[in-house]
Design a protein around this motif. Structure first.
Motif, PDB file in Angstrom:
ATOM      1  N   PRO A  32      26.067  -8.964  39.361  1.00  0.00           N
ATOM      2  CA  PRO A  32      25.868  -8.748  37.931  1.00  0.00           C
ATOM      3  C   PRO A  32      24.530  -9.314  37.473  1.00  0.00           C
ATOM      4  CG  PRO A  32      27.210 -10.683  38.253  1.00  0.00           C
ATOM      5  CD  PRO A  32      26.940 -10.119  39.637  1.00  0.00           C
ATOM      6  N   ASP A  33      24.090  -8.902  36.295  1.00  0.00           N
ATOM      7  CA  ASP A  33      23.008  -9.604  35.615  1.00  0.00           C
ATOM      8  C   ASP A  33      23.606 -10.844  34.957  1.00  0.00           C
ATOM      9  OD1 ASP A  33      21.227  -7.602  36.284  1.00  0.00           O
ATOM     10  OD2 ASP A  33      21.592  -6.488  34.435  1.00  0.00           O
ATOM     11  N   LEU A  34      22.840 -11.920  34.928  1.00  0.00           N
ATOM     12  CA  LEU A  34      23.319 -13.171  34.349  1.00  0.00           C
ATOM     13  C   LEU A  34      22.553 -13.510  33.075  1.00  0.00           C
ATOM     14  CD1 LEU A  34      23.813 -15.507  37.460  1.00  0.00           C
ATOM     15  CD2 LEU A  34      25.442 -13.935  36.390  1.00  0.00           C
ATOM     16  N   ARG A  35      23.275 -13.998  32.094  1.00  0.00           N
ATOM     17  CA  ARG A  35      22.689 -14.450  30.834  1.00  0.00           C
ATOM     18  C   ARG A  35      23.017 -15.932  30.686  1.00  0.00           C
ATOM     19  NH1 ARG A  35      21.614 -11.788  25.730  1.00  0.00           N
ATOM     20  NH2 ARG A  35      21.787 -13.237  23.972  1.00  0.00           N
ATOM     21  N   VAL A  36      22.001 -16.763  30.487  1.00  0.00           N
ATOM     22  CA  VAL A  36      22.175 -18.208  30.384  1.00  0.00           C
ATOM     23  C   VAL A  36      21.783 -18.663  28.986  1.00  0.00           C
ATOM     24  CG1 VAL A  36      21.596 -20.465  31.364  1.00  0.00           C
ATOM     25  CG2 VAL A  36      21.604 -18.430  32.836  1.00  0.00           C
ATOM     26  N   SER A  37      22.642 -19.427  28.328  1.00  0.00           N
ATOM     27  CA  SER A  37      22.340 -19.950  27.002  1.00  0.00           C
ATOM     28  C   SER A  37      22.707 -21.423  26.936  1.00  0.00           C
ATOM     29  CB  SER A  37      23.091 -19.161  25.917  1.00  0.00           C
ATOM     30  OG  SER A  37      24.474 -19.118  26.203  1.00  0.00           O
ATOM     31  N   VAL A  38      22.013 -22.154  26.081  1.00  0.00           N
ATOM     32  CA  VAL A  38      22.252 -23.582  25.895  1.00  0.00           C
ATOM     33  C   VAL A  38      23.287 -23.760  24.786  1.00  0.00           C
ATOM     34  CG1 VAL A  38      21.261 -25.814  25.286  1.00  0.00           C
ATOM     35  CG2 VAL A  38      19.939 -24.194  26.670  1.00  0.00           C
ATOM     36  N   VAL A  39      24.414 -24.361  25.131  1.00  0.00           N
ATOM     37  CA  VAL A  39      25.499 -24.609  24.181  1.00  0.00           C
ATOM     38  C   VAL A  39      25.274 -25.903  23.420  1.00  0.00           C
ATOM     39  CG1 VAL A  39      27.964 -25.147  24.035  1.00  0.00           C
ATOM     40  CG2 VAL A  39      27.184 -23.293  25.507  1.00  0.00           C
ATOM     41  N   GLN A  40      24.853 -26.948  24.144  1.00  0.00           N
ATOM     42  CA  GLN A  40      24.641 -28.254  23.523  1.00  0.00           C
ATOM     43  C   GLN A  40      23.570 -28.989  24.295  1.00  0.00           C
ATOM     44  OE1 GLN A  40      28.226 -30.526  22.891  1.00  0.00           O
ATOM     45  NE2 GLN A  40      27.148 -32.429  22.480  1.00  0.00           N
ATOM     46  N   SER A  41      22.793 -29.789  23.601  1.00  0.00           N
ATOM     47  CA  SER A  41      21.770 -30.620  24.233  1.00  0.00           C
ATOM     48  C   SER A  41      21.922 -32.056  23.739  1.00  0.00           C
ATOM     49  CB  SER A  41      20.372 -30.075  23.915  1.00  0.00           C
ATOM     50  OG  SER A  41      20.173 -30.006  22.520  1.00  0.00           O
ATOM     51  N   GLY A  42      21.023 -32.930  24.160  1.00  0.00           N
ATOM     52  CA  GLY A  42      21.058 -34.314  23.697  1.00  0.00           C
ATOM     53  C   GLY A  42      22.071 -35.194  24.399  1.00  0.00           C
ATOM     54  N   LEU A  43      22.584 -34.772  25.561  1.00  0.00           N
ATOM     55  CA  LEU A  43      23.561 -35.559  26.307  1.00  0.00           C
ATOM     56  C   LEU A  43      22.860 -36.396  27.370  1.00  0.00           C
ATOM     57  CD1 LEU A  43      26.196 -32.711  26.744  1.00  0.00           C
ATOM     58  CD2 LEU A  43      26.301 -34.604  25.110  1.00  0.00           C
ATOM     59  N   GLU A  44      23.626 -37.305  27.984  1.00  0.00           N
ATOM     60  CA  GLU A  44      23.090 -38.134  29.063  1.00  0.00           C
ATOM     61  C   GLU A  44      24.062 -38.134  30.240  1.00  0.00           C
ATOM     62  OE1 GLU A  44      22.273 -42.841  29.954  1.00  0.00           O
ATOM     63  OE2 GLU A  44      21.739 -42.084  27.959  1.00  0.00           O
TER      64      GLU A  44
END
Length: 387
Positions: A32-44
C-alpha cells in the motif's frame, strides 16, 4: 482503543513505488501507499501506548514516569507522575501499559516499571484502576515483583493480554549472564500470569514448581524483550534486542528455550559475556533451542515495539508484523506464512530515518498503525495509515 485526532500536522505521503524494500524479488506482495501524520509532540521517551474502549489513549513516558490520557478529541490529562517508589534509571522506568480485557467494566489496566524502596530495587507489574472521570488511577494490586534490576540496563518489560485473563510479560536479563537460563529468575523470560492475581497460569510448563517465579515461566533464554504481539491465530510473538548482532522476532512456544546464555566460557571472560562465543541462540546448550523467526544478521537495529497490522487497506501486507527500531530509526514489516515462516520483509522509506528513533508500535481501533519516537526531546506519536 483509539481514533483520529484533530490538529494533525507534518503529513507525509509517499507512493508505493518510492518505498524501499529488503525483500526477495520473488515475493512481491502488493504494497500500500503509506500516509504518516503527527498526532502529538512534546513528549519525552514515550515507551508505550494503549487504546481504551472509547478510543482514548494511555501513553507512558519512561524517564518522566508519567502516564497521560489522550482523549479522542486531542485533549490530554496527566493521570500520574512518578508515584511513590517508582524508579527510573538507564533503560528502565515507566514502560509498558496494557488495558485489562474487561476494562469497560473493571476500569483496570496494567503497567510495568522500575521500583526502588530502601534496599529493594526491581522491575514489577502493577494492576491499576482508572476512575470514572478518568482523572486518576489507584493501585489495585502488585501482580509481579522481583524482576531483576541492576543499573537499569536490559530492564525491558513488555505486556500483552492473551485469551481469558492471561497476561504475558516479556523481560530483560538485567545484564546478568545467568538469568536467562535460570528458571527461578524472572529475567530474560516471557512469563504468563493471571492478570487479576499475578499467579502462574495452571497450564504453564513449570506450574508444579515450589518456586513462584518459576511457576510463571512460559519461555526462557531471552536477552531483552522489548515488544510482545498477539497474532490473529492467538500465537504470541516477541521482539527482542540482540547484542552486537541478531535482533530477533520469536514465535513463542510453551517451554521454549530461545538460547541466550551470556555466561563466561573460559577464564578471563567477562561475567556478562556478549562476545562472538555467546550467540543469541546457542545450540550448544542441553536440549532443544528454538531459532528466531526473523533476525537482523551481522548488525543490530535495536528493535523495539511490534504489532500485527490488519485491514484491507494494507493489501498484501495485511496480517504482517510491524517492528520499530531505535538505532536504525526505521520500521520493518515482516510477512510470515501460517506456519510462522518468513516470506518477505519491507522497509518503507516513509519511516526510514524520517522521524528518528522509533519505539512503540501499536495497532489502533481505526486500523491505523501508531508509533512513538524516542529521541529524548520533542518526541512524537505518529499515525500511519495504508491505502
Amino acid at each position: 482503543m483509539r481514533r483520529l485526532v484533530p490538529a494533525i500536522a507534518a503529513v507525509l505521503v509517499l507512493p508505493a513505488s518510492l518505498l524501499s524494500a529488503t525483500s526477495p524479488a520473488s515475493a512481491g506482495a502488493q504494497r500500500p501507499d503509506l500516509r504518516v501524520s503527527v498526532v502529538q509532540s512534546g513528549l519525552e521517551h514515550p515507551w508505550d501506548l494503549a487504546f481504551l474502549p472509547d478510543r482514548s489513549m494511555l501513553v507512558t513516558e519512561r524517564s518522566r514516569m508519567r502516564l497521560t490520557l489522550r482523549r479522542p478529541d486531542g485533549r490530554t490529562r496527566t493521570i500520574f507522575t512518578a508515584p511513590e517508589h517508582m524508579w527510573s534509571g538507564g533503560e528502565t522506568g515507566l514502560m509498558s501499559v496494557e488495558p485489562a480485557k474487561d476494562f469497560a467494566t473493571s476500569r483496570a489496566f496494567m503497567t510495568c516499571h522500575g521500583y526502588r524502596n530502601g534496599g529493594v530495587q526491581d522491575v514489577r507489574v502493577v494492576r491499576w484502576r482508572l476512575n470514572r472521570a478518568a482523572t486518576k488511577a489507584t493501585r489495585v494490586r502488585t501482580l509481579v515483583t522481583g524482576l531483576p534490576s541492576t543499573s537499569g540496563r536490559h530492564g525491558g518489560c513488555a505486556l500483552v493480554t492473551g485469551s481469558g485473563d492471561q497476561l504475558f510479560i516479556g523481560t530483560g536479563d538485567a545484564a546478568v549472564g545467568a538469568n536467562p537460563q535460570r528458571l527461578t529468575s524472572g529475567g530474560g523470560k516471557v512469563l504468563r500470569v493471571d492478570a487479576r492475581t499475578g499467579r502462574g497460569i495452571k497450564t504453564n510448563p513449570f506450574i508444579r514448581s515450589t518456586n513462584r517465579m518459576k511457576q510463571r515461566v512460559y519461555t526462557y533464554g531471552h536477552r531483552n524483550v522489548q515488544g510482545l504481539a498477539r497474532r490473529s491465530d492467538g500465537t504470541i510473538w516477541s521482539v527482542e534486542q540482540g547484542s552486537y548482532r541478531d535482533d530477533e522476532v520469536n514465535r513463542l512456544r510453551k517451554k521454549g528455550n530461545y538460547g541466550w546464555n551470556p555466561v563466561p566460557r573460559t577464564a578471563g571472560d567477562p561475567a556478562y559475556n556478549e562476545g562472538a562465543d555467546s550467540p543469541m541462540t546457542d545450540h550448544r546448550l542441553p536440549g532443544r533451542q528454538r531459532s528466531a523467526a526473523w533476525r537482523s544478521g551481522p548488525q543490530t537495529f535495536a528493535t523495539s515495539g511490534g504489532t500485527f497490522v490488519s485491514g484491507r487497506s494494507w493489501k498484501g501486507w495485511r496480517g504482517a508484523l510491524a517492528v520499530s527500531s531505535l538505532k536504525d530509526s526505521s520500521l520493518r514489516l515482516l510477512r510470515f506464512d501460517r506456519r510462522g515462516s518468513l516470506r518477505e520483509t519491507w522497509k518503507p522509506s516513509a519511516l526510514d530515518g524520517t522521524y528518528g528513533r522509533l519505539r512503540a508500535a501499536v495497532r489502533g481501533p481505526d486500523g491505523a498503525l501508531y508509533l512513538t519516537t524516542s529521541n529524548g526531546a520533542d518526541d512524537k506519536i505518529l499515525r500511519v495509515t495504508a491505502r
